[in-house]
Design a protein around this motif. Structure first.
Motif, short mmCIF file in Angstrom:
data_model
loop_
_atom_site.label_atom_id
_atom_site.label_comp_id
_atom_site.label_asym_id
_atom_site.label_seq_id
_atom_site.Cartn_x
_atom_site.Cartn_y
_atom_site.Cartn_z
N LEU A 18 -34.49 -13.29 8.05
CA LEU A 18 -35.30 -14.14 8.91
C LEU A 18 -35.42 -13.38 10.22
N VAL A 19 -36.64 -13.08 10.58
CA VAL A 19 -36.90 -12.24 11.74
C VAL A 19 -37.64 -13.05 12.79
N SER A 20 -37.13 -13.01 14.01
CA SER A 20 -37.82 -13.66 15.12
C SER A 20 -38.93 -12.75 15.61
N ILE A 21 -40.11 -13.32 15.76
CA ILE A 21 -41.25 -12.56 16.28
C ILE A 21 -41.62 -13.04 17.68
N ALA A 22 -40.73 -13.83 18.27
CA ALA A 22 -40.98 -14.37 19.61
C ALA A 22 -40.89 -13.26 20.65
N GLU A 23 -41.55 -13.48 21.74
CA GLU A 23 -41.52 -12.54 22.86
C GLU A 23 -40.32 -12.86 23.75
N GLY A 24 -39.84 -11.88 24.43
CA GLY A 24 -38.77 -12.09 25.40
C GLY A 24 -37.46 -11.47 24.94
N GLN A 25 -36.66 -11.11 25.90
CA GLN A 25 -35.40 -10.43 25.65
C GLN A 25 -34.44 -11.26 24.81
N ASP A 26 -34.34 -12.55 25.07
CA ASP A 26 -33.39 -13.40 24.34
C ASP A 26 -33.94 -13.90 23.02
N ALA A 27 -35.19 -13.64 22.74
CA ALA A 27 -35.83 -14.21 21.56
C ALA A 27 -35.61 -13.39 20.29
N LYS A 28 -35.33 -12.12 20.41
CA LYS A 28 -35.22 -11.26 19.23
C LYS A 28 -33.97 -11.60 18.45
N ARG A 29 -34.17 -12.06 17.22
CA ARG A 29 -33.05 -12.41 16.36
C ARG A 29 -33.34 -11.97 14.95
N LEU A 30 -32.27 -11.68 14.24
CA LEU A 30 -32.37 -11.25 12.87
C LEU A 30 -31.23 -11.92 12.11
N LEU A 31 -31.56 -12.69 11.09
CA LEU A 31 -30.55 -13.37 10.28
C LEU A 31 -30.66 -12.88 8.84
N TYR A 32 -29.55 -12.47 8.29
CA TYR A 32 -29.51 -12.07 6.89
C TYR A 32 -29.23 -13.30 6.04
N LEU A 33 -30.00 -13.47 4.96
CA LEU A 33 -29.83 -14.61 4.06
C LEU A 33 -29.42 -14.13 2.68
N ASN A 34 -28.54 -14.90 2.05
CA ASN A 34 -28.27 -14.64 0.65
C ASN A 34 -29.35 -15.33 -0.19
N GLU A 35 -29.25 -15.25 -1.49
CA GLU A 35 -30.27 -15.82 -2.37
C GLU A 35 -30.44 -17.32 -2.14
N MET A 36 -29.33 -18.05 -2.02
CA MET A 36 -29.43 -19.49 -1.81
C MET A 36 -30.03 -19.79 -0.44
N GLY A 37 -29.65 -19.03 0.58
CA GLY A 37 -30.23 -19.23 1.90
C GLY A 37 -31.73 -19.04 1.88
N LYS A 38 -32.17 -18.01 1.15
CA LYS A 38 -33.62 -17.77 1.00
C LYS A 38 -34.28 -18.95 0.30
N ASP A 39 -33.63 -19.46 -0.75
CA ASP A 39 -34.21 -20.59 -1.48
C ASP A 39 -34.27 -21.85 -0.62
N ILE A 40 -33.23 -22.10 0.15
CA ILE A 40 -33.25 -23.27 1.05
C ILE A 40 -34.39 -23.13 2.04
N TYR A 41 -34.51 -21.98 2.66
CA TYR A 41 -35.56 -21.76 3.65
C TYR A 41 -36.94 -21.93 3.02
N THR A 42 -37.12 -21.39 1.83
CA THR A 42 -38.40 -21.51 1.12
C THR A 42 -38.72 -22.98 0.84
N HIS A 43 -37.73 -23.73 0.40
CA HIS A 43 -37.95 -25.16 0.14
C HIS A 43 -38.28 -25.91 1.43
N LEU A 44 -37.65 -25.52 2.53
CA LEU A 44 -37.98 -26.15 3.81
C LEU A 44 -39.43 -25.87 4.18
N GLN A 45 -39.88 -24.65 3.92
CA GLN A 45 -41.28 -24.31 4.18
C GLN A 45 -42.22 -25.17 3.33
N GLU A 46 -41.78 -25.53 2.14
CA GLU A 46 -42.57 -26.38 1.24
C GLU A 46 -42.53 -27.84 1.65
#
Length: 87
Positions: A18-46
Motif C-alpha cells: 500500500l503506497v501513499s501518493i499524498a504530497e508532503g513530507q509526512d505523507a509518504k508511507r509504504l505498508l507491506y501486506l501479506n495475502e490476507m491483508g491484500k484480500d481484506i483491502y480488496t474487499h474493502l475497496q469493493e
C-alpha cells in the motif's frame, strides 16, 4: 469505512504494497501486506464491511471464525493508525 484515496495497492515482485501518493513530507508511507491483508483491502475497496467482509474471508481461508474476526479487527486498526482508513 472509507478508504483514503491517497493510498494505492500495488504488487511488486510478488509482494503487496500500500503506497501513499499524498504530497508532503509526512505523507509518504509504504505498508507491506501479506495475502490476507491484500484480500481484506480488496474487499474493502469493493464495499464489504462487517459480517459481509468476514463471510467473504471465511470462504477464502479455512480459519477459526473467532481468530479471523480478531485478525481482521487488528488489521483494520493498523489501517486506521496509518490513515489508510478514514474516520
Amino acid at each position: 469505512m472509507k478508504i483514503n484515496p491517497d493510498f494505492i495497492l500495488r504488487e511488486l515482485a510478488g509482494e503487496y504494497l500500500l503506497v501513499s501518493i499524498a504530497e508532503g513530507q509526512d505523507a509518504k508511507r509504504l505498508l507491506y501486506l501479506n495475502e490476507m491483508g491484500k484480500d481484506i483491502y480488496t474487499h474493502l475497496q469493493e464495499g464489504l464491511e462487517g459480517q459481509a467482509l468476514l463471510d467473504a474471508l471465511q470462504e477464502e481461508y479455512e480459519a477459526d471464525p473467532d481468530i479471523l474476526k480478531q485478525d481482521v479487527s487488528d488489521f483494520l486498526q493498523t489501517l486506521r493508525q496509518y490513515s489508510v482508513l478514514l474516520p
